[in-house]
Design a protein around this motif. Sequence first.
Motif, PDB file in Angstrom:
ATOM      1  N   ALA A  89      -1.043  43.409  79.944  1.00  0.00           N
ATOM      2  CA  ALA A  89      -0.706  44.822  79.757  1.00  0.00           C
ATOM      3  C   ALA A  89      -1.963  45.664  79.931  1.00  0.00           C
ATOM      4  O   ALA A  89      -3.080  45.157  79.935  1.00  0.00           O
ATOM      5  CB  ALA A  89      -0.108  45.055  78.368  1.00  0.00           C
ATOM      6  N   LYS A  90      -1.749  46.967  80.082  1.00  0.00           N
ATOM      7  CA  LYS A  90      -2.871  47.905  80.076  1.00  0.00           C
ATOM      8  C   LYS A  90      -3.216  48.253  78.639  1.00  0.00           C
ATOM      9  O   LYS A  90      -2.365  48.225  77.757  1.00  0.00           O
ATOM     10  CB  LYS A  90      -2.514  49.176  80.847  1.00  0.00           C
ATOM     11  CG  LYS A  90      -2.438  48.994  82.354  1.00  0.00           C
ATOM     12  CD  LYS A  90      -2.208  50.342  83.030  1.00  0.00           C
ATOM     13  CE  LYS A  90      -2.227  50.190  84.545  1.00  0.00           C
ATOM     14  NZ  LYS A  90      -2.015  51.499  85.214  1.00  0.00           N
ATOM     15  N   ALA A  91      -4.466  48.599  78.411  1.00  0.00           N
ATOM     16  CA  ALA A  91      -4.895  48.982  77.073  1.00  0.00           C
ATOM     17  C   ALA A  91      -4.214  50.282  76.657  1.00  0.00           C
ATOM     18  O   ALA A  91      -4.128  51.221  77.443  1.00  0.00           O
ATOM     19  CB  ALA A  91      -6.413  49.151  77.041  1.00  0.00           C
ATOM     20  N   TYR A  97      -9.605  52.830  71.347  1.00  0.00           N
ATOM     21  CA  TYR A  97     -10.385  53.239  70.176  1.00  0.00           C
ATOM     22  C   TYR A  97     -11.123  52.053  69.567  1.00  0.00           C
ATOM     23  O   TYR A  97     -12.302  52.151  69.201  1.00  0.00           O
ATOM     24  CB  TYR A  97      -9.476  53.875  69.120  1.00  0.00           C
ATOM     25  CG  TYR A  97      -9.047  55.294  69.434  1.00  0.00           C
ATOM     26  CD1 TYR A  97      -9.913  56.174  70.079  1.00  0.00           C
ATOM     27  CD2 TYR A  97      -7.788  55.753  69.088  1.00  0.00           C
ATOM     28  CE1 TYR A  97      -9.523  57.474  70.367  1.00  0.00           C
ATOM     29  CE2 TYR A  97      -7.390  57.055  69.371  1.00  0.00           C
ATOM     30  CZ  TYR A  97      -8.270  57.913  70.017  1.00  0.00           C
ATOM     31  OH  TYR A  97      -7.883  59.195  70.304  1.00  0.00           O
ATOM     32  N   ILE A  98     -10.420  50.910  69.453  1.00  0.00           N
ATOM     33  CA  ILE A  98     -11.041  49.708  68.874  1.00  0.00           C
ATOM     34  C   ILE A  98     -12.175  49.214  69.762  1.00  0.00           C
ATOM     35  O   ILE A  98     -13.257  48.852  69.278  1.00  0.00           O
ATOM     36  CB  ILE A  98      -9.990  48.602  68.656  1.00  0.00           C
ATOM     37  CG1 ILE A  98      -8.997  49.025  67.574  1.00  0.00           C
ATOM     38  CG2 ILE A  98     -10.668  47.280  68.283  1.00  0.00           C
ATOM     39  CD1 ILE A  98      -7.846  48.062  67.381  1.00  0.00           C
ATOM     40  N   ALA A  99     -11.934  49.212  71.090  1.00  0.00           N
ATOM     41  CA  ALA A  99     -12.971  48.766  72.019  1.00  0.00           C
ATOM     42  C   ALA A  99     -14.197  49.672  71.947  1.00  0.00           C
ATOM     43  O   ALA A  99     -15.341  49.195  71.979  1.00  0.00           O
ATOM     44  CB  ALA A  99     -12.420  48.737  73.444  1.00  0.00           C
ATOM     45  N   LEU A 100     -13.968  50.976  71.838  1.00  0.00           N
ATOM     46  CA  LEU A 100     -15.087  51.915  71.718  1.00  0.00           C
ATOM     47  C   LEU A 100     -15.853  51.682  70.421  1.00  0.00           C
ATOM     48  O   LEU A 100     -17.094  51.697  70.404  1.00  0.00           O
ATOM     49  CB  LEU A 100     -14.573  53.350  71.776  1.00  0.00           C
ATOM     50  CG  LEU A 100     -15.634  54.456  71.631  1.00  0.00           C
ATOM     51  CD1 LEU A 100     -16.661  54.352  72.755  1.00  0.00           C
ATOM     52  CD2 LEU A 100     -14.970  55.830  71.634  1.00  0.00           C
ATOM     53  N   PHE A 141     -10.481  42.942  74.544  1.00  0.00           N
ATOM     54  CA  PHE A 141      -9.415  43.141  75.531  1.00  0.00           C
ATOM     55  C   PHE A 141      -8.852  41.805  76.015  1.00  0.00           C
ATOM     56  O   PHE A 141      -7.647  41.664  76.229  1.00  0.00           O
ATOM     57  CB  PHE A 141      -9.933  43.948  76.722  1.00  0.00           C
ATOM     58  CG  PHE A 141     -10.053  45.425  76.485  1.00  0.00           C
ATOM     59  CD1 PHE A 141      -9.115  46.101  75.713  1.00  0.00           C
ATOM     60  CD2 PHE A 141     -11.081  46.149  77.048  1.00  0.00           C
ATOM     61  CE1 PHE A 141      -9.203  47.468  75.497  1.00  0.00           C
ATOM     62  CE2 PHE A 141     -11.188  47.516  76.838  1.00  0.00           C
ATOM     63  CZ  PHE A 141     -10.247  48.176  76.066  1.00  0.00           C
ATOM     64  N   MET A 142      -9.736  40.822  76.196  1.00  0.00           N
ATOM     65  CA  MET A 142      -9.285  39.498  76.633  1.00  0.00           C
ATOM     66  C   MET A 142      -8.363  38.867  75.596  1.00  0.00           C
ATOM     67  O   MET A 142      -7.324  38.285  75.932  1.00  0.00           O
ATOM     68  CB  MET A 142     -10.492  38.590  76.889  1.00  0.00           C
ATOM     69  CG  MET A 142     -10.153  37.119  77.144  1.00  0.00           C
ATOM     70  SD  MET A 142      -9.209  36.867  78.665  1.00  0.00           S
ATOM     71  CE  MET A 142     -10.522  37.042  79.865  1.00  0.00           C
ATOM     72  N   ALA A 143      -8.726  38.976  74.325  1.00  0.00           N
ATOM     73  CA  ALA A 143      -7.917  38.382  73.257  1.00  0.00           C
ATOM     74  C   ALA A 143      -6.504  38.947  73.255  1.00  0.00           C
ATOM     75  O   ALA A 143      -5.548  38.245  72.905  1.00  0.00           O
ATOM     76  CB  ALA A 143      -8.579  38.615  71.905  1.00  0.00           C
TER      77      ALA A 143
END
Length: 202
Positions: A89-91, A97-100, A141-143
């Motif tokens: 899926a796309k983020a 927000y979590i990645a940032l 994102f990979m997880a």
Amino acid sequence: MLNFVSNPIFDITLEALAFIFGILSVWYARKEDIKVYPTGIIATAITTYLLYKAAYYGDMLVNAYFTIMSIYGWLVWNRKHQQQTNNIAKANQRDLYIALLLFVLTLFFVRTAYHLFNTALATENYFDILASAIFFSAMYFMAHKRIENWQLWIVGNFIVIPLYFYRELYFLGVQYIIFNYLAIRAYYEWKQKLTKITNSPA
């Protein structure tokens, strides 16, 4: 580290194993195979030990974190597989927000790690810190099987490849060139799969 003239055969063997399992991990990630995580754990755990011996403490902590994140990703993939919801899926906004947040926290964490180990920061270290923050976000994102993970891996790899050659860590430099080739291939493969998922009837 990575000096084949002076390194004992045991360390050279470990470096070779980290190389092989690292390549396998990216290969399995590309194929959406959960074996990405056990192979990745072996690679990063070995690399953590080797970096500790070489006194690259900042890089050592980064790889130790990769090991922990691989365990997290393994659990997430396994749970979603059992629930049959483990699709590419796309983020979404929450993911971004979590990645940032991970990116910012990682910048602080790795910078602090250099300070804790009394390591002076050269210009190259700032590139290393930046790449580490990018990779940590990519691990998240990979997880969760977000396609953006590959974009981040590609950007991060382009930063660390010249860095490793500059440090004369040629083995790692070659390894990350291979990583980047596989990451680019994986991005386009996942993109095709995501298009099929998006266009498939509900």
